[in-house]
Scaffold this active site. Structure first.
Site, PDB file in Angstrom:
ATOM      1  N   HIS A 176      -1.155   4.391  -4.581  1.00  0.00           N
ATOM      2  CA  HIS A 176      -0.383   4.404  -5.737  1.00  0.00           C
ATOM      3  C   HIS A 176       0.511   5.601  -5.706  1.00  0.00           C
ATOM      4  O   HIS A 176       1.111   5.946  -6.789  1.00  0.00           O
ATOM      5  CB  HIS A 176      -1.316   4.513  -7.041  1.00  0.00           C
ATOM      6  N   ARG A 195       6.728  -1.502   1.498  1.00  0.00           N
ATOM      7  CA  ARG A 195       5.466  -0.729   0.844  1.00  0.00           C
ATOM      8  C   ARG A 195       4.559  -0.692   2.113  1.00  0.00           C
ATOM      9  O   ARG A 195       4.049  -1.757   2.487  1.00  0.00           O
ATOM     10  CB  ARG A 195       4.896  -1.273  -0.362  1.00  0.00           C
ATOM     11  N   ASN A 204       6.679  -6.193  -0.618  1.00  0.00           N
ATOM     12  CA  ASN A 204       5.324  -5.513  -0.652  1.00  0.00           C
ATOM     13  C   ASN A 204       4.427  -6.842   0.172  1.00  0.00           C
ATOM     14  O   ASN A 204       4.254  -7.726  -0.738  1.00  0.00           O
ATOM     15  CB  ASN A 204       5.158  -5.362  -1.841  1.00  0.00           C
ATOM     16  N   ARG A 248     -13.391  -2.631  -8.800  1.00  0.00           N
ATOM     17  CA  ARG A 248     -13.995  -1.866  -8.138  1.00  0.00           C
ATOM     18  C   ARG A 248     -14.722  -0.965  -8.705  1.00  0.00           C
ATOM     19  O   ARG A 248     -14.400  -0.531 -10.072  1.00  0.00           O
ATOM     20  CB  ARG A 248     -12.803  -0.945  -7.318  1.00  0.00           C
ATOM     21  N   GLU A 272       7.265   0.723  -9.049  1.00  0.00           N
ATOM     22  CA  GLU A 272       7.285   0.958  -7.663  1.00  0.00           C
ATOM     23  C   GLU A 272       8.210   0.399  -6.879  1.00  0.00           C
ATOM     24  O   GLU A 272       8.738   1.048  -6.056  1.00  0.00           O
ATOM     25  CB  GLU A 272       5.851   0.565  -7.384  1.00  0.00           C
TER      26      GLU A 272
END
Ligand code: AMP
Length: 430
Positions: free
Chosen positions: A194, A105, A21, A255, A398
């Site tokens: 996601h 990823r 990743n 965010r 993940e």
């Protein structure tokens, strides 16, 4: 698939997958043995390019042992080489014939990549073509792929896309209500992110309910530092809260999530901010950190316990947005079998779960106070028996999902083609 060893020696089962990743200034990696899906090593390299770079490598063969390296790691290539050295020191070198594949990823796969895909030059060029819609993420992913390819050019490498799970959304959910020609010319639509987590968690939730994914409708709330919700009907995503970029939707660590788009005009015209400044404001200086100065839910709860009103308001705004999405997605799904919490906040913050579900009894939702505070790394129900809709906590994974998808693809490839030969790529072009 099997990879031949030196002439004269027995063939070795290639059953390891390295998951990479690669972010803008960090690389996370995990090496898994797909025989039993166990972790062999886990690593994190952060602050790449700075004087204070740090590599943390945990070896999991024969008990956990963590090694740390500090000092400048110049770039992603140096980072991956350092990771390869650490793995080699554990006898898990990337040159091993036991390595079946490297799974990457990749954040943005546009509309074309609906499934994990073997990386060819053409696939890499398409990931590059998507940089304008993922300027922060895809370039780092591309560097990670190129560096890994240079280390093992002979190995099939696989891209697993954050957007892929959401490509099943109906057009009326994915399309923004703006001028169609402008939207299409610039590929502006809801992609969602996601996806690897939403796919894994929705499947695990079905398992927890003793049903198949096809039989259940679930709302997944992935609440990490980035946060997103998705509505999954019969195993297929039908709606998600992140959009063209990860900025839309829930209140996140830094965010804003949903906001009137005219706020951006106002910031430019009236506050005199540049587009880049507005970008930083909404992505890095908003959400929980913008509201109260902290983005860690533990710290926010601690401050609330001390009577801090700013922290309390930030928490209420965060939870209010979550509730709105639970309500909206209940309407989208019609029938909901489970609401599932996952990721850092979702898995660990009982107060967030309790507050988000409070008052939703009419929706068939309730949380059992006792079950909610039990700490566990396992998927679990936190709703009382009488509740019509299950509320669950399902830890996301993940890396395991990327490893599973990568290994399944290379095994299929091994059965149908010569190693190194790409799968046909026939997907809808974007
Ligand atoms: P993630 O992006 O999934 O790693 O989630 C990171 C976020 O999870 C942190 O910023 C915290 O807000 C939150 N978090 C992690 N551990 C806990 C905990 N024990 N209690 C509450 N929140 C937590």
């Amino acid at each position: 698939m099997t990879t031949p060893m030196k002439e004269g020696s027995a063939a070795v089962q290639a059953r390891r997958v390295l998951v990479l990743n690669s972010g803008s200034s960090s690389v996370k990696y995990q090496l898994l043995d797909m025989e039993d899906r166990s972790r062999l090593a886990i690593g994190l390299i952060e602050r790449i390019g700075e004087e204070t770079s740090r590599l943390l490598h945990t070896s999991l063969t024969g008990g956990a042992a963590t090694r740390e390296r500090t000092g400048r790691i110049a770039d992603h290539e140096a980072a991956l080489k350092a990771a390869a050295e650490e793995l080699a020191a554990d006898g898990l070198g990337l040159d091993s014939p036991e390595l079946a594949s490297i799974g990457h990823r990749v954040v943005h796969g546009g509309l074309r990549f609906t499934e994990p895909t073997v990386i060819t030059d053409e696939v890499l060029a398409e990931i590059e073509r998507l940089v304008p819609v993922a300027p922060l993420h895809n370039p780092a992913n591309i560097i990670g792929i190129r560096t890994a390819q240079a280390l093992r050019p002979d190995l099939p490498q696989v891209a697993v896309f954050d957007t892929a799970f959401h490509t099943t959304m109906p057009e009326y959910a994915a399309r923004y209500a703006i001028d169609v020609e402008t939207a299409d010319a610039h590929r502006i639509r809801r992609y969602g992110f996601h996806g690897t987590s939403h796919a894994y968690v929705s499947r695990k939730a079905a398992e927890l309910l003793g049903r198949t994914p096809e039989e259940v409708n679930v709302i997944v709330l992935h609440l990490g530092n980035g946060a997103s919700a998705s509505a999954v009907a019969g195993g297929r995503c039908v709606e998600t809260s992140m959009g063209l970029t990860p900025l839309e939707g829930l209140v996140m660590g830094t965010r804003s999530g949903d906001i009137d788009p005219a706020v951006t005009f106002h910031l430019k015209r009236v506050a005199g901010m540049s587009v880049d400044e507005i970008d930083v404001l909404l992505n890095k200086r908003s959400g929980l950190v913008g509201l109260c100065g902290d983005n860690d839910m533990r710290e926010i709860r601690r401050r609330i316990d001390e009577g801090d009103e700013r922290a309390a308001l930030a928490f209420d705004i965060y939870v209010h947005r979550l509730k709105k999405y639970i309500g909206a997605y209940s309407a989208v799904l019609g029938r909901v079998d489970a609401v599932v919490f996952t990721a850092g906040v979702g898995e660990n913050s009982a107060p967030v779960r309790e507050a988000a579900i409070a008052g939703l009894e009419e929706f068939g939702l309730a949380v059992d106070a006792g079950l909610n505070v039990v700490r566990s790394g396992e998927p679990r129900l936190i709703s009382p028996d009488y509740a019509r809709v299950a509320v669950a906590v399902v830890p996301t994974d993940e890396e395991l999902e990327i490893a599973d998808q990568t290994f399944a693809l290379v095994e299929r490839l091994g059965r149908t083609a010569q190693p190194g030969q790409a799968e046909p790529l026939g997907q809808v072009d974007n």
